[in-house]
Design a protein around this motif. Structure first.
Motif, PDB file in Angstrom:
ATOM      1  N   ALA A  79     -26.697   9.897 -31.653  1.00 22.07           N
ATOM      2  CA  ALA A  79     -26.675  10.389 -30.120  1.00 22.07           C
ATOM      3  C   ALA A  79     -25.582  11.261 -30.013  1.00 22.07           C
ATOM      4  CB  ALA A  79     -26.543   8.946 -29.028  1.00 22.07           C
ATOM      5  N   TRP A  80     -25.817  12.227 -29.263  1.00 18.04           N
ATOM      6  CA  TRP A  80     -24.718  13.197 -28.691  1.00 18.04           C
ATOM      7  C   TRP A  80     -24.921  13.520 -27.355  1.00 18.04           C
ATOM      8  CZ3 TRP A  80     -24.820  19.066 -28.618  1.00 18.04           C
ATOM      9  CH2 TRP A  80     -23.200  19.443 -28.569  1.00 18.04           C
ATOM     10  N   ASN A  81     -23.954  13.413 -26.399  1.00 17.26           N
ATOM     11  CA  ASN A  81     -24.142  13.668 -25.004  1.00 17.26           C
ATOM     12  C   ASN A  81     -23.986  14.996 -24.639  1.00 17.26           C
ATOM     13  OD1 ASN A  81     -21.280  14.010 -25.099  1.00 17.26           O
ATOM     14  ND2 ASN A  81     -20.792  12.552 -23.608  1.00 17.26           N
ATOM     15  N   GLY A  82     -23.768  16.091 -25.705  1.00 13.66           N
ATOM     16  CA  GLY A  82     -23.584  17.376 -25.515  1.00 13.66           C
ATOM     17  C   GLY A  82     -22.349  17.931 -25.195  1.00 13.66           C
ATOM     18  N   ASP A  83     -21.518  17.169 -25.162  1.00 19.81           N
ATOM     19  CA  ASP A  83     -20.071  17.471 -24.964  1.00 19.81           C
ATOM     20  C   ASP A  83     -19.531  17.988 -26.313  1.00 19.81           C
ATOM     21  OD1 ASP A  83     -17.236  17.841 -24.549  1.00 19.81           O
ATOM     22  OD2 ASP A  83     -17.051  15.825 -24.049  1.00 19.81           O
ATOM     23  N   PRO A  84     -19.063  19.289 -26.404  1.00 20.81           N
ATOM     24  CA  PRO A  84     -18.509  20.028 -27.653  1.00 20.81           C
ATOM     25  C   PRO A  84     -17.286  19.344 -28.030  1.00 20.81           C
ATOM     26  CG  PRO A  84     -18.722  21.664 -26.127  1.00 20.81           C
ATOM     27  CD  PRO A  84     -19.133  20.373 -25.450  1.00 20.81           C
ATOM     28  N   ALA A  85     -16.473  18.512 -27.491  1.00 21.21           N
ATOM     29  CA  ALA A  85     -15.397  17.902 -27.785  1.00 21.21           C
ATOM     30  C   ALA A  85     -15.852  16.602 -28.786  1.00 21.21           C
ATOM     31  CB  ALA A  85     -14.468  17.511 -26.693  1.00 21.21           C
ATOM     32  N   ARG A  86     -16.777  15.926 -28.342  1.00 26.36           N
ATOM     33  CA  ARG A  86     -17.129  14.669 -28.822  1.00 26.36           C
ATOM     34  C   ARG A  86     -18.341  14.813 -30.082  1.00 26.36           C
ATOM     35  NH1 ARG A  86     -20.608  10.710 -25.305  1.00 26.36           N
ATOM     36  NH2 ARG A  86     -21.049   9.100 -26.898  1.00 26.36           N
ATOM     37  N   GLU A  87     -17.774  13.822 -30.801  1.00 24.00           N
ATOM     38  CA  GLU A  87     -18.685  13.987 -32.373  1.00 24.00           C
ATOM     39  C   GLU A  87     -20.171  13.188 -32.002  1.00 24.00           C
ATOM     40  OE1 GLU A  87     -16.686  12.799 -35.724  1.00 24.00           O
ATOM     41  OE2 GLU A  87     -14.996  13.964 -35.226  1.00 24.00           O
ATOM     42  N   VAL A  88     -20.811  13.503 -32.812  1.00 25.01           N
ATOM     43  CA  VAL A  88     -22.342  12.755 -32.645  1.00 25.01           C
ATOM     44  C   VAL A  88     -21.750  11.055 -32.900  1.00 25.01           C
ATOM     45  CG1 VAL A  88     -24.511  12.309 -33.834  1.00 25.01           C
ATOM     46  CG2 VAL A  88     -23.635  14.520 -33.469  1.00 25.01           C
ATOM     47  N   ALA A  89     -22.287  10.293 -32.316  1.00 25.30           N
ATOM     48  CA  ALA A  89     -22.323   8.975 -32.366  1.00 25.30           C
ATOM     49  C   ALA A  89     -23.309   8.140 -33.281  1.00 25.30           C
ATOM     50  CB  ALA A  89     -22.282   8.160 -30.928  1.00 25.30           C
ATOM     51  N   VAL A  90     -23.120   7.576 -34.262  1.00 22.80           N
ATOM     52  CA  VAL A  90     -24.157   6.954 -35.095  1.00 22.80           C
ATOM     53  C   VAL A  90     -24.287   5.380 -34.741  1.00 22.80           C
ATOM     54  CG1 VAL A  90     -24.947   6.194 -37.428  1.00 22.80           C
ATOM     55  CG2 VAL A  90     -23.747   8.506 -37.050  1.00 22.80           C
ATOM     56  N   LEU A  91     -25.660   5.062 -34.535  1.00 24.04           N
ATOM     57  CA  LEU A  91     -25.666   3.786 -33.791  1.00 24.04           C
ATOM     58  C   LEU A  91     -25.979   2.736 -34.852  1.00 24.04           C
ATOM     59  CD1 LEU A  91     -28.237   4.754 -30.715  1.00 24.04           C
ATOM     60  CD2 LEU A  91     -25.714   4.242 -30.727  1.00 24.04           C
TER      61      LEU A  91
END
Length: 129
Positions: A79-91
């Protein structure tokens, strides 16, 4: 894990996701009887031995999640909330042994990515997120 039952779980949630302004991509299937690497197809009738089922849901600002369920009961989910400063979260994705558990994984991905689509809190849509 019965992937056709899992498809019902996705279908039931897809209406709420669309109502929240999200885009639900085509469901993809992988055939366990297919050549390696097995191609992904969107036509369930072309799959003799369903081995995996995938869904991608996207929304405002490039936010999206992808969940692939394998018949062995594990998922690949990100999942990725679209924030370029945040990495993709792997669930975490093991031990998915029922349609209800699969639904819980989808719900967790939606909450992590968009807030709570079922309550209208989707970032960028005026729904409170």
């Amino acid at each position: 894990m019965d992937l056709d039952a899992a498809l019902d779980v996705v279908t039931r949630r897809a209406a709420a996701w669309r109502a929240a302004g999200l885009t639900v991509g085509s469901i993809t299937w992988r055939d366990g009887d297919g050549a390696w690497p097995p191609p992904l197809v969107t036509d369930r009738t072309r799959v003799r031995d369903p081995d995996a089922l995938g869904v991608r849901v996207s929304g405002p600002g490039g936010a999206e999640f992808r969940v692939v369920l394998f018949r062995g009961g594990w998922v690949d989910a990100e999942a990725w909330n679209g924030d370029p400063a945040r990495e993709v979260a792997v669930l975490p994705g093991g031990d998915v042994t029922s349609p209800e558990r699969y639904g819980a994984v989808l719900d967790a991905a939606a909450r992590l990515t968009f807030g709570s689509p079922e309550s209208g809190a989707v970032p960028g849509t005026g729904g409170g997120g």
